[in-house]
Write an enzyme that holds these catalytic residues in place. Structure first.
Site, mmCIF file in Angstrom:
data_model
loop_
_atom_site.group_PDB
_atom_site.id
_atom_site.type_symbol
_atom_site.label_atom_id
_atom_site.label_comp_id
_atom_site.label_asym_id
_atom_site.label_seq_id
_atom_site.Cartn_x
_atom_site.Cartn_y
_atom_site.Cartn_z
ATOM 1 N N HIS A 206 10.457 52.944 -21.809
ATOM 2 C CA HIS A 206 11.922 52.721 -21.558
ATOM 3 C C HIS A 206 12.649 53.470 -20.293
ATOM 4 O O HIS A 206 13.224 53.247 -19.649
ATOM 5 C CB HIS A 206 12.802 52.891 -22.543
ATOM 6 C CG HIS A 206 12.665 51.655 -23.529
ATOM 7 N ND1 HIS A 206 12.505 51.686 -24.957
ATOM 8 C CD2 HIS A 206 12.581 50.300 -23.315
ATOM 9 C CE1 HIS A 206 12.408 50.528 -25.420
ATOM 10 N NE2 HIS A 206 12.606 49.712 -24.423
ATOM 11 N N CYS A 534 3.214 30.127 -11.878
ATOM 12 C CA CYS A 534 4.114 31.466 -11.972
ATOM 13 C C CYS A 534 3.377 32.611 -12.409
ATOM 14 O O CYS A 534 4.008 33.784 -12.871
ATOM 15 C CB CYS A 534 5.020 31.150 -13.227
ATOM 16 S SG CYS A 534 4.326 30.801 -14.752
#
Ligand code: PEP
Ligand code: MG
Length: 607
Positions: A206, A534
């Site tokens: 994070h 993609c």
């Protein structure tokens, strides 16, 4: 926690003292400056309690857990109010971890064995974190830091230090630490946070995600970082005033390459400064060129789209000229929480992206998780081969509710602008039919509930070879298909995506992959449906040229790849690409095929 003040950056005069280290590039940009070490001050514990205090100690633990969860919800609200909705979700998830019944039970059990509450919660959090690290999944291992962070916060409340302010920076500095808990990263003053450099952690932790969202350069996983900094501190201590000795306490970090230099000499300082100003100039050119179409010299246009993982990524993608989103990975909404995201939460996230890109379309991919990424609230069995198991759309056969809620949010978000929805891990016509059936159920349910729904184009990801081989049997029923070349390569060559030992197969120019893509182009054009790519292949400029040569007219990539791919396409003719692709289909090695397209790349443009 406390901030250990490293030396502020001063004039570099030492040549011999410079030390280079290397870590993982985690958030782009180059920066140099003084450093501030942030370390946790340990929470002291009494260790053991007498048996007659067990009940009271459990009560104390319960109160501290509630207080910690309240803190975290408060941080989540504040970060959301600052406009970082996705980062706010990290703290909402931490609040859920604090209240996690398994963590509470583990701590209470330890108290039953006469550990005091501080010892119990920290030990329980550590063992929970160890379990996550041992699963062999990088993403989950990165979440271990969250669990430890939560344990520490609860312990602080138990020690009566719950009101201690989070550490701050009293001057602009690069923050260094072993690992940086998300709660600290989010509370550091942004205007003084020059960069982040961590001895531990990973690019998916994070701290790194937050650094990227905030545009702060970061390098993580730098072995020996803290010992090297300590030795500079010791030298300063022994020498008295560092200024008198001409010692510097400066760190230079390169978040694009992972380079870290301690006490950079003048030449290195100048190199980092040049790098930072070159990056600024390049970015300005990239933004100026963002309005140009990706069109070949003979007039064939390729639409460039963005891959995003959170709504926060819309800004940079729009700025760099993405004409829509070709892949919105929605897993971020589902991971690290105790219950599935509500329809309203999903609607808010999807609508934000749709509004940012309207009138261009946004392609939302349905949940792509499976046995390799356990989600506590989804009944996914442990599997011997999770990548070949019940993942993504395959889960919908037993648990359609999760997908229907997601589809409801997609249909409702489509009122704000064009939405396409695609299903991952489609293998054949009956998987495509399952998507159409779920969508029909969703539309009926929304109508029954009197809720408005927009038009949604339905399509599939082509990432399993069988989906291409039998494309003719179902392409007529869908609106579009998108090649997921990352998994397509994995499944076509039986090459685990994460296994470094199989690198030699992992070139998207592999003739097998080129032929599968060629087949997909033919089948989609026979059916008259749109085809995009993609997977990461689309963001590699040489590979993007190959895809255009093979006939793909929509390429979706990380926003940072848009400028180079646009420039590459504008510098060639579609005729040359077409000819090179025809030859490449008969190449026997990936290297031969790659060389053909690398030769067509424009020389590096001096910007
Ligand atoms: C792919 O497989 O190419 C893809 C785009 O999906 P993901 O990388 O999320 O599996
Ligand atoms: Mg995939």
């Amino acid at each position: 926690m406390g901030v250990h003040d490293g030396a502020a950056g001063r004039v570099a005069v030492q040549n011999g003292g410079m030390r280079s280290m290397h870590g993982v590039a985690a958030a782009p940009g180059q920066v140099r400056g003084g450093w501030a070490r942030i370390q946790r001050s340990p929470i002291l514990t009494g260790g053991r309690i007498p048996p007659d205090e067990v009940a009271a100690e459990r009560l104390r633990l319960g109160n501290a857990i509630a207080a910690a969860a309240l803190d975290l919800e408060g941080i989540a609200e504040r970060v959301a109010a600052e406009g970082h909705g996705e980062e706010a979700a990290i703290f909402a998830a931490q609040a859920a971890i604090a209240l996690d019944p398994a963590l509470v039970a583990m701590s209470e059990e330890r108290i039953g064995r006469l550990d005091d509450a501080v010892t119990a919660i920290q030990a329980a959090a550590e063992s929970f974190a160890d379990q996550l690290r041992s699963l062999g999944d990088e993403l989950l291992a990165a979440r271990a830091a969250d669990v430890t962070d939560v344990g520490h916060r609860i312990a602080r409340h138990l020690a009566g230090r719950g009101m201690e302010p989070e550490p701050g920076l009293d001057r602009p500095a690069i923050v260094v630490a072993d690992d940086l808990p998300p709660s600290v990263t989010a509370t550091l003053p942004r205007e003084r946070l020059l960069g982040i450099c961590l001895e531990g952690s990973s690019a998916t932790a994070h701290a790194a995600i937050l650094a990227r969202a905030y545009g702060i350069p970061a390098v993580v996983g730098v072995p020996g970082l803290l010992a090297a900094l300590r030795s500079v501190d010791d030298a300063r201590g022994a020498a008295g005033s560092s200024a008198a000795q001409g010692l510097v306490g400066e760190l230079a970090i390169d978040g694009d390459t992972g380079e870290v230099v301690l006490d950079p000499d003048e030449a290195t300082q100048a190199r980092f400064d040049r790098g930072a100003s070159l990056a600024r100039r390049r970015h300005e050119v990239d933004i100026r060129e963002a309005a140009l179409p990706a069109v070949t010299s003979d007039g064939v246009e390729v639409t460039l789209l963005a891959n995003i993982g959170t709504p926060d990524e819309c800004g940079p993608a729009v700025e760099l000229g993405a004409r829509g989103v070709g892949l919105f990975r929605t897993e971020f909404l589902f991971l690290e929480r105790a219950s599935p995201p509500t329809e309203a939460e999903q609607l808010a996230a999807y609508r934000r992206v749709v509004e940012a890109f309207a009138p261009h379309p946004v392609t939302i991919r349905l949940l792509d998780v499976g046995g390799d990424k356990p989600i506590p609230y989804l009944p996914i069995p442990t599997e011997a081969n999770p990548f070949l198991g019940v993942r993504a759309l395959r889960l919908a056969r037993t648990d359609p509710a999760v997908f229907i809620t997601q589809l409801r949010a997609c249909y409702r978000a489509a009122l704000a602008g064009p939405v396409k929805v695609m299903a991952p891990m489609v293998a054949d016509a009956s998987d495509a039919a399952l998507l159409l059936d779920l969508a029909a159920q969703t539309r009926r349910a929304l109508a029954e509930d009197g809720l408005g729904a927009g038009e949604v184009a339905l399509g599939v990801m082509l990432e399993i070879p069988s989906a291409i081989l039998v494309g003719d049997t179902y392409f007529g029923q869908i609106a579009f298909a998108s090649l997921g070349t990352n998994d397509l390569l994995q499944y076509a060559l039986a090459v685990d995506r994460g296994n470094a030992a199989l690198e030699r197969y992992r070139d998207t120019f592999h003739p097998a992959l080129l032929r599968l893509i060629h087949d997909a182009v033919l089948a989609s054009s026979r059916a008259g449906i749109d085809l995009s790519v993609c997977g990461e292949m689309a963001g590699d400029p040489a590979a993007a040229l190959a895809l255009a040569g093979l006939g793909v007219r929509q390429l979706s990539m990380a926003a940072s790849s848009l400028p180079l791919v646009r420039r590459a396409i504008r510098a060639v003719s579609a005729g040359d690409l077409d000819a090179a692709a025809r030859v490449a289909l008969d190449d026997s090695t990936a290297a031969d095929a790659r060389a053909r397209f690398t030769a067509l790349l424009p020389p590096a443009v001096d910007r």
